[in-house]
Design an enzyme around this catalytic site. Structure first.
Site, PDB file in Angstrom:
ATOM      1  N   LYS A  83       0.845  -1.204   0.000  1.00 27.27           N
ATOM      2  CA  LYS A  83       0.000   0.000   0.000  1.00 27.27           C
ATOM      3  C   LYS A  83       0.877   1.250   0.000  1.00 27.27           C
ATOM      4  O   LYS A  83       0.698   2.145  -0.807  1.00 27.27           O
ATOM      5  CB  LYS A  83      -0.914  -0.036   1.223  1.00 27.27           C
ATOM      6  CG  LYS A  83      -1.794   1.179   1.352  1.00 27.27           C
ATOM      7  CD  LYS A  83      -2.758   1.047   2.505  1.00 27.27           C
ATOM      8  CE  LYS A  83      -3.445   2.372   2.752  1.00 27.27           C
ATOM      9  NZ  LYS A  83      -4.403   2.329   3.859  1.00 27.27           N
ATOM     10  N   GLU A 100      10.544  -4.777   4.500  1.00 28.72           N
ATOM     11  CA  GLU A 100      10.646  -6.176   4.075  1.00 28.72           C
ATOM     12  C   GLU A 100      10.337  -6.320   2.587  1.00 28.72           C
ATOM     13  O   GLU A 100      11.039  -7.004   1.830  1.00 28.72           O
ATOM     14  CB  GLU A 100       9.656  -7.054   4.856  1.00 28.72           C
ATOM     15  CG  GLU A 100       9.938  -7.191   6.333  1.00 28.72           C
ATOM     16  CD  GLU A 100       9.241  -6.132   7.179  1.00 28.72           C
ATOM     17  OE1 GLU A 100       8.988  -5.014   6.663  1.00 28.72           O
ATOM     18  OE2 GLU A 100       8.967  -6.400   8.349  1.00 28.72           O
ATOM     19  N   GLY A 105      -4.927  -1.745   5.034  1.00 26.68           N
ATOM     20  CA  GLY A 105      -4.070  -2.855   4.584  1.00 26.68           C
ATOM     21  C   GLY A 105      -4.696  -4.217   4.842  1.00 26.68           C
ATOM     22  O   GLY A 105      -4.745  -5.079   3.953  1.00 26.68           O
ATOM     23  N   ARG A 106      -5.221  -4.418   6.039  1.00 28.77           N
ATOM     24  CA  ARG A 106      -5.755  -5.751   6.373  1.00 28.77           C
ATOM     25  C   ARG A 106      -7.169  -5.976   5.822  1.00 28.77           C
ATOM     26  O   ARG A 106      -7.780  -7.009   6.067  1.00 28.77           O
ATOM     27  CB  ARG A 106      -5.692  -5.978   7.880  1.00 28.77           C
ATOM     28  CG  ARG A 106      -6.324  -4.884   8.715  1.00 28.77           C
ATOM     29  CD  ARG A 106      -5.906  -4.967  10.172  1.00 28.77           C
ATOM     30  NE  ARG A 106      -6.333  -3.807  10.928  1.00 28.77           N
ATOM     31  CZ  ARG A 106      -5.664  -2.667  11.019  1.00 28.77           C
ATOM     32  NH1 ARG A 106      -4.534  -2.532  10.373  1.00 28.77           N
ATOM     33  NH2 ARG A 106      -6.127  -1.664  11.749  1.00 28.77           N
ATOM     34  N   GLU A 113      -4.685  -6.706  14.783  1.00 27.59           N
ATOM     35  CA  GLU A 113      -4.155  -5.394  14.386  1.00 27.59           C
ATOM     36  C   GLU A 113      -5.287  -4.356  14.425  1.00 27.59           C
ATOM     37  O   GLU A 113      -5.052  -3.174  14.595  1.00 27.59           O
ATOM     38  CB  GLU A 113      -3.531  -5.458  12.979  1.00 27.59           C
ATOM     39  CG  GLU A 113      -2.623  -4.275  12.681  1.00 27.59           C
ATOM     40  CD  GLU A 113      -1.754  -4.458  11.444  1.00 27.59           C
ATOM     41  OE1 GLU A 113      -0.549  -4.722  11.575  1.00 27.59           O
ATOM     42  OE2 GLU A 113      -2.290  -4.332  10.330  1.00 27.59           O
ATOM     43  N   LYS A 117       9.360  -0.718  14.241  1.00 27.95           N
ATOM     44  CA  LYS A 117       9.949  -0.392  12.927  1.00 27.95           C
ATOM     45  C   LYS A 117      11.033   0.660  13.104  1.00 27.95           C
ATOM     46  O   LYS A 117      12.096   0.577  12.491  1.00 27.95           O
ATOM     47  CB  LYS A 117       8.873   0.174  11.983  1.00 27.95           C
ATOM     48  CG  LYS A 117       7.904  -0.843  11.433  1.00 27.95           C
ATOM     49  CD  LYS A 117       7.043  -0.170  10.370  1.00 27.95           C
ATOM     50  CE  LYS A 117       5.839  -0.996  10.012  1.00 27.95           C
ATOM     51  NZ  LYS A 117       4.899  -0.310   9.144  1.00 27.95           N
TER      52      LYS A 117
END
Ligand code: F6P
Length: 540
Positions: free
Chosen positions: A206, A212, A267-268, A353, A502
């Protein structure tokens, strides 16, 4: 005390819990022949039996009162209307628009987003057809045999779970692979088996900033160029799915090979968007659209059904009952379907999340539990692993059993056996085994052969695991998560909690590489850094 825990509906449930905590499901069934008929429902082709849950008619009434008190109807309407329900990021959460099969417009910032949604779906369909039909070829003119999705979190788990679930519908000439972990073992082990001439990478992110994904995509790109000997090969072997065109361009993928989505897709919650491209490639666009149609059917149910018949709301409320009033810490997801092997992992992100939050919508720390730990494995494997704890352990573990009436693999009598095991487990968990029933056991073993029972479960029955019913199943859980967030007064659509790790990883990477001097760390982190540096220093 928060406004929620002091509210009349919450206090009524708390009082009810104290009066009824000891009721056993076995007795509730024995005294009520109509329990199954009353405590079950159907929507979008899914049948949901929630009668094996530790609730009475009164519990449910009190839970519905809680839902009303928390403004459930209004929040459902706001979700579909495109209001900024994700208030900390000031945007709507419109996964429902991605699968809107009606002609209703969905307006965001004064613009109907549906024409854009349809445009990208058409682009996906056209591309999928070209790849599947062999018309889209690689740099050397060969058709695509392996599609590799490079993404993580929502840009991995959803499409991966769906591709596994719909494997019976997959094209025989195309394999789908998913690489997410920054551990080189993930990509490295896969590349060993791939032919660059017939491999298509879908870089899915996104933000197009995720460490990663960018590291894996860069290594895949290097591998391809090394093997095919020309940088321009990238154009035929890499496509991107993102909201960030500049990022895609900077990475070296032509925006003509980019599939767009929008910041109002979480995102999810994104598998319905272009993030679903690997699904369309693997099973075809028609099947992908059936998946959307199933989710849309569940959306229509969620937006229109009265609370008392609204399955996502009911399942959400049952979860609240267990987490907040019966002190359950976890929720088991037990698909009796090997094809749903990634479903628990997918739901871990979707639920944890979303609702793993400790600050409410008014910025106050909550004084009640929110999301439980989601875990699970397909049956019957789980029976030979962790079911012992469910049957005789000391914890309350609500469990969802998901099973299809019909199998895609009617091998001998495997499916009747699977069904029998599924039903046997929910029955055993509910009934248990009393001391009287264990009376014929040797006296010294009797205490060990008694099962308390009263372990709650919900059974979700699909006619078969096809794209439509899978879409409905996923949407059922998405809306259940939303319904719980409404009760807990939290925002399920942000995820600030993943940021800290992060940030620290960025600092530590520079230190591990030797690009910067170690910052002030705690003793443990500094000690581990030291140990990691020693052998590397040796090797140099
Ligand atoms: O881990 C946080 C997260 O932002 C998830 O919410 C998201 O699904 C994942 O990272 C991947 O993000 P992106 O699609 O932007 O690469």
């Amino acid at each position: 005390m928060s406004r929620l825990t002091e509210s009349p509906a919450w206090r009524a449930l708390d009082a009810h819990r104290r009066q009824h905590a000891e009721q056993h499901l076995r007795d509730l069934f024995a005294h009520d022949g109509g329990r199954f008929a009353r405590l079950s429902g159907e929507a979008a082709g899914l049948f949901v039996d929630y009668s094996k849950n530790r609730v009475t008619a009164e519990t449910l009434e009190l839970l519905f009162a809680l839902a009303r008190q928390q403004g459930m109807d209004g929040w459902i309407a706001r979700l579909f209307a495109g209001d900024a329900v994700n208030h900390t990021e000031r945007r709507p959460a419109l996964h429902t628009a991605l699968r809107n099969r009606s002609q209703r417009p969905v307006v965001v910032a004064d613009r109907d987003v549906m024409p854009e949604v349809r445009r990208v779906l058409a682009q996906m369909g056209e591309f999928a057809e070209r790849v599947r039909g062999g018309e889209w070829t690689g740099h050397t003119g060969q058709p695509v045999r392996d599609v590799v999705n490079i993404g993580i979190g929502g840009s991995d788990l959803g499409p991966q779970m769906v591709c596994a679930a719909l494997e019976p519908y997959a094209s025989e000439s195309l394999n789908a692979h998913f690489v997410s972990n920054v551990d080189g073992a993930h990509l490295g082990a896969l590349l060993k088996r791939l032919d660059p001439r017939t491999t298509l990478f879908v870089v899915a992110s996104k933000t197009f900033t995720t460490e990663e994904t960018l590291a894996n995509a860069a290594s895949a790109r290097r591998w391809l160029i090394e093997r095919l000997g020309e940088e321009r090969a990238v154009a035929r072997h890499f496509v991107a799915v993102s909201t960030n065109e500049a990022g895609v361009r900077a990475f070296g993928i032509d925006p003509a090979n980019m599939f767009e989505f929008w910041d109002w897709v979480g995102g999810r919650y994104s598998l319905w968007s272009a993030i679903g491209l690997p699904i369309a490639l693997y099973v075809g666009m028609e099947r992908f659209e059936e998946l959307l149609a199933g989710a849309h059917a569940m959306d229509e149910h969620f937006r229109a059904a009265p609370l008392e018949e609204n399955l996502p709301v009911i399942l959400g409320l049952l979860g609240v009952w267990y987490v907040n009033f019966l002190d359950a810490q976890t929720q088991a997801i037990l698909p009796y379907d090997q094809s749903l092997c990634r479903f628990p992992a997918y739901l871990q992100q979707a639920d944890m999340e979303s609702n793993g939050k400790r600050v409410d919508r008014d910025g106050r720390e909550v004084d009640y539990a929110t999301a439980p730990v989601i875990w699970g494995e397909p049956g019957t494997n789980g029976q030979h692993a962790f079911f012992q704890l469910l049957h005789q352990g000391t914890r309350l573990v609500p469990a969802d059993f998901i099973v299809a009436a019909e199998s895609h693999y009617p091998l001998a009598d495997h499916h009747p056996r699977l069904l029998a095991n599924c039903l046997a487990q929910t029955e055993a968990l509910m009934r248990g085994r009393t001391a009287e029933e264990a009376a014929d056991e040797p006296p010294e073993l009797r205490p060990y052969k008694v099962f308390p029972g009263n372990q709650p479960s919900t059974t979700i029955l699909l006619p078969r695991l096809d794209p439509f019913h899978l879409g409905a199943l996923i949407a059922l859980y998405e809306h259940r998560i939303y319904a719980q967030a409404v009760i807990w007064n939290i925002n399920p659509f942000d995820q600030w909690g993943v940021e800290l790790g992060k940030r620290l990883a960025r600092t530590l990477l520079a230190e591990i590489r030797g690009d910067s001097a170690p910052a002030a760390h705690d003793g443990s982190t500094a000690g581990l850094l030291g140990r990691l540096a020693a052998p590397r220093a040796h090797g140099e």
